[in-house]
Design a protein around this motif. Structure first.
Motif, short mmCIF file in Angstrom:
data_model
loop_
_atom_site.label_atom_id
_atom_site.label_comp_id
_atom_site.label_asym_id
_atom_site.label_seq_id
_atom_site.Cartn_x
_atom_site.Cartn_y
_atom_site.Cartn_z
N PHE A 94 0.83 -1.20 -0.03
CA PHE A 94 -0.02 -0.10 0.10
C PHE A 94 1.03 1.21 0.00
O PHE A 94 1.71 1.23 0.95
N ASP A 95 0.75 1.95 -1.10
CA ASP A 95 1.52 3.27 -1.11
C ASP A 95 0.62 4.43 -1.04
O ASP A 95 -0.05 4.94 -2.00
N VAL A 96 1.19 5.37 -0.02
CA VAL A 96 -0.01 6.53 0.22
C VAL A 96 0.34 7.46 -0.91
O VAL A 96 -0.84 8.45 -0.93
N SER A 97 1.39 7.45 -1.59
CA SER A 97 1.60 8.58 -2.31
C SER A 97 0.66 8.74 -3.65
O SER A 97 0.40 9.91 -4.07
N TYR A 98 -0.09 7.75 -3.89
CA TYR A 98 -1.16 7.56 -4.91
C TYR A 98 -2.20 8.34 -4.53
O TYR A 98 -3.34 8.71 -5.12
N GLY A 99 -2.54 8.52 -3.17
CA GLY A 99 -3.72 9.11 -2.77
C GLY A 99 -3.64 10.61 -2.42
O GLY A 99 -4.69 11.29 -1.62
N VAL A 105 7.33 11.28 1.49
CA VAL A 105 7.44 12.62 1.69
C VAL A 105 7.11 13.55 0.66
O VAL A 105 7.25 13.50 -0.50
N ILE A 106 6.44 14.79 1.33
CA ILE A 106 5.71 15.62 0.37
C ILE A 106 6.30 17.10 0.86
O ILE A 106 6.74 17.15 1.80
N HIS A 107 6.20 18.03 -0.18
CA HIS A 107 6.34 19.60 0.15
C HIS A 107 4.81 20.08 0.37
O HIS A 107 4.18 19.63 -0.29
N LEU A 108 4.92 21.35 0.74
CA LEU A 108 3.37 21.79 1.16
C LEU A 108 3.36 23.14 0.08
O LEU A 108 2.57 24.24 0.61
N GLY A 109 4.15 23.25 -0.94
CA GLY A 109 4.13 24.42 -1.66
C GLY A 109 2.95 24.13 -2.65
O GLY A 109 2.37 23.20 -2.76
N GLN A 110 2.47 25.40 -2.92
CA GLN A 110 1.50 25.60 -3.76
C GLN A 110 1.78 24.92 -5.37
O GLN A 110 2.73 24.95 -5.55
N GLY A 111 0.92 24.33 -5.99
CA GLY A 111 1.10 23.77 -7.26
C GLY A 111 0.29 22.49 -7.11
O GLY A 111 -0.31 22.05 -6.34
N ASN A 112 0.48 21.66 -8.37
CA ASN A 112 -0.13 20.37 -8.34
C ASN A 112 0.72 19.08 -8.34
O ASN A 112 0.06 18.14 -8.62
N ASP A 113 1.68 19.48 -7.96
CA ASP A 113 2.84 18.16 -7.57
C ASP A 113 3.42 18.44 -6.28
O ASP A 113 4.33 19.03 -6.18
N ILE A 114 2.96 17.63 -5.29
CA ILE A 114 3.74 17.88 -3.91
C ILE A 114 4.43 16.66 -3.39
O ILE A 114 5.11 16.64 -2.54
N VAL A 149 7.48 14.55 -2.99
CA VAL A 149 8.99 14.46 -2.94
C VAL A 149 9.60 13.39 -3.31
O VAL A 149 10.49 13.02 -3.97
N ARG A 150 9.32 12.22 -2.57
CA ARG A 150 9.81 10.83 -2.49
C ARG A 150 8.65 9.91 -1.99
O ARG A 150 8.32 10.07 -0.96
N ALA A 151 8.52 8.86 -2.75
CA ALA A 151 7.54 7.81 -2.38
C ALA A 151 8.43 6.78 -1.83
O ALA A 151 9.53 6.62 -1.84
N ARG A 152 7.83 6.10 -1.00
CA ARG A 152 8.14 4.61 -0.45
C ARG A 152 9.37 4.83 0.30
O ARG A 152 10.52 4.20 0.19
N VAL A 153 9.50 5.85 1.16
CA VAL A 153 10.81 6.17 2.36
C VAL A 153 10.84 5.32 3.34
O VAL A 153 11.83 5.20 3.82
N ALA A 154 9.73 4.68 3.74
CA ALA A 154 9.78 3.57 4.88
C ALA A 154 8.38 2.66 4.86
O ALA A 154 7.54 3.09 4.43
#
Length: 450
Positions: A110-115, A175-184, A186-191
């Protein structure tokens, strides 16, 4: 006149949803600079092309846009760990929560980055609290990620012949960043994430010994699968308790390339988890560790970092009867690398991360260590040291100018940059406040009687 008002309103909405264009070269001068690991008085921070160029006491480079920060504090953006930011809007509304998974055929995979939702209303609120990055984790029994209101049994999923139901694993963090835009992202599957202690025992059948036995057997199966992929494809390997997707997802864990976030609270359980990691050769990150101060030396000797909430001090059950406000200070004094969490899953209350760090300082944690615990340490723990959470040449230009000490609740984040782009200092809550406070055309629906 009406058309003009609509055009201006539309323009303001677009301005809020689009990243501000970053100046090619910006120098923030005169402030008290917290680099994340040191303090520079009357410092100068230079950013360009989304990165920190220099940090020191020199003059601003020629041609730079100058930001006067005299009398203010300049700090790296804070990092929310064990967070559900971008993955859950309203935790009690299932359709808006992408942190929880009950399918036993997909657990470790289960990869949270897709949601992730870059337009989540929770991101600007956290950003105004100085949060510029977050480690988003899947929800699971015993965990705080997402502050899910479901009962532990809701994670059991529908049974499937030959597979763990429910699984010991919750999924993979991002890992995500909180900047404005449509791609937050940074890196999936870090742990990878797994519950232990009382919650993990409940998943395994009710006893801690059962969970540890099942966990070891699962790692054995993953190693068997990794050595015999071709035989597995031919059906020449015995039935395994996880799906192929989950087995693949756990290979980096058994090979020591991916850390396992272990939710554990009781000191006795911490000791057993440390033993398990040592004997199985896996890397772990302790999450929670309310009784960690009792075994701080053992955690430090194992080189295991801890994600903790320093204000967790109530013995809500027998796992946390030794919880105390000095936990963060004791772990730091022993040499443990700690990262401080926000409250209730670090979503709607992620901005309280700095308050928790301040509370830890009031109970013995050195101020410098508290700043590290919400900046450089999270990046270090998740294998991204030097990339964010620190004002140093080459790091992402996540910079916040504070009106005062960022660990003081009354201090405000006055200007925020993420990846070198200045962020709109507002949120949906502020927009609604201004709409109904200031009155004027469009402040109220047409049918609303005054």
């Amino acid at each position: 006149m009406r058309l003009k008002s609509l055009i201006l309103a539309a323009a303001s909405v677009v301005a809020l949803s689009t990243p501000a264009l970053a100046q090619d070269l910006t120098a923030i001068t005169g402030g008290r600079v917290l680099t994340g690991s040191s303090v520079i008085e009357n410092g100068t921070v230079v950013i360009q092309n989304g990165r920190v160029v220099s940090v020191g006491t020199g003059a601003a480079p020629s041609g730079a846009r100058i930001i006067d920060a005299r009398g203010k504090v300049v700090a790296p953006g804070f990092v929310a760990v064990d967070s559900g930011l971008g993955g859950s809007e309203i935790s009690s509304v299932g359709g808006s929560d992408d942190l929880s998974n009950g399918a036993n055929t997909i657990s470790a995979a289960f990869d949270v980055s897709y949601g992730l939702d870059p337009w989540s209303f929770t991101l600007p609120v956290a950003r105004l609290g100085g949060i510029t990055r977050a480690v988003v984790v899947p929800n699971h029994p015993g965990g705080s990620g997402g502050h899910n209101h479901q009962d532990d049994s809701d994670f059991a999923g529908v049974g499937h012949a030959g597979l763990q139901s429910p699984s010991l694993f919750a999924g993979q963090a991002a890992v995500i960043h909180l900047g404005q835009g449509n791609d937050i992202l940074v890196r999936a599957r870090v742990a990878q994430v797994a519950p232990f202690g009382e919650a993990g025992a409940g998943v395994a059948g009710g006893a801690r010994g059962a969970e540890f036995t099942q966990f070891r057997e699962t790692l054995t199966e993953v190693r068997l699968y990794a050595r015999n992929r071709a035989a597995y494809d031919r059906g020449d390997v015995r039935d395994l308790s996880l799906s192929r997707a989950d087995l693949e997802a756990l290979i980096p864990v058994v090979e020591g390339r991916m850390p396992l976030i272990v939710t554990v609270r009781r000191a006795a359980d911490i000791q057993q988890v440390l033993r398990l990691a040592r004997e199985e050769g896996i890397r772990i990150i302790l999450d929670g560790a309310e009784e960690g101060w009792l075994v701080a030396d053992q955690i430090a000797a194992a080189g295991v970092p801890v994600l903790l909430n320093p204000i967790s001090n109530l013995p809500g059950n027998l796992e946390t009867r030794g919880a105390r406000m000095q936990n963060a200070a004791a772990l730091d004094a022993a040499g443990v690398v700690i990262a401080i969490k926000g409250n209730e899953g670090s979503i709607h209350r992620a901005r309280e991360t700095r308050y928790n760090a301040g509370n830890a300082v009031s109970h013995g944690l050195p101020y410098e260590a508290a700043i590290e615990a919400i900046t450089v340490n999270p990046a270090k723990i998740f294998g991204m040291a030097g990339q964010f959470g620190e004002l140093r040449p080459g790091a992402a230009a996540d910079v916040v100018i504070w009106s005062g000490d960022p660990l003081e609740p009354l201090s405000l984040a006055e200007q925020i940059w993420i990846n070198g782009q200045e962020q709109a200092p507002t949120s949906r809550q502020f927009l609604l406040r201004d709409r109904y406070r200031d009155g004027g055309e469009g402040a109220l629906p047409p049918a609303y009687g005054r």
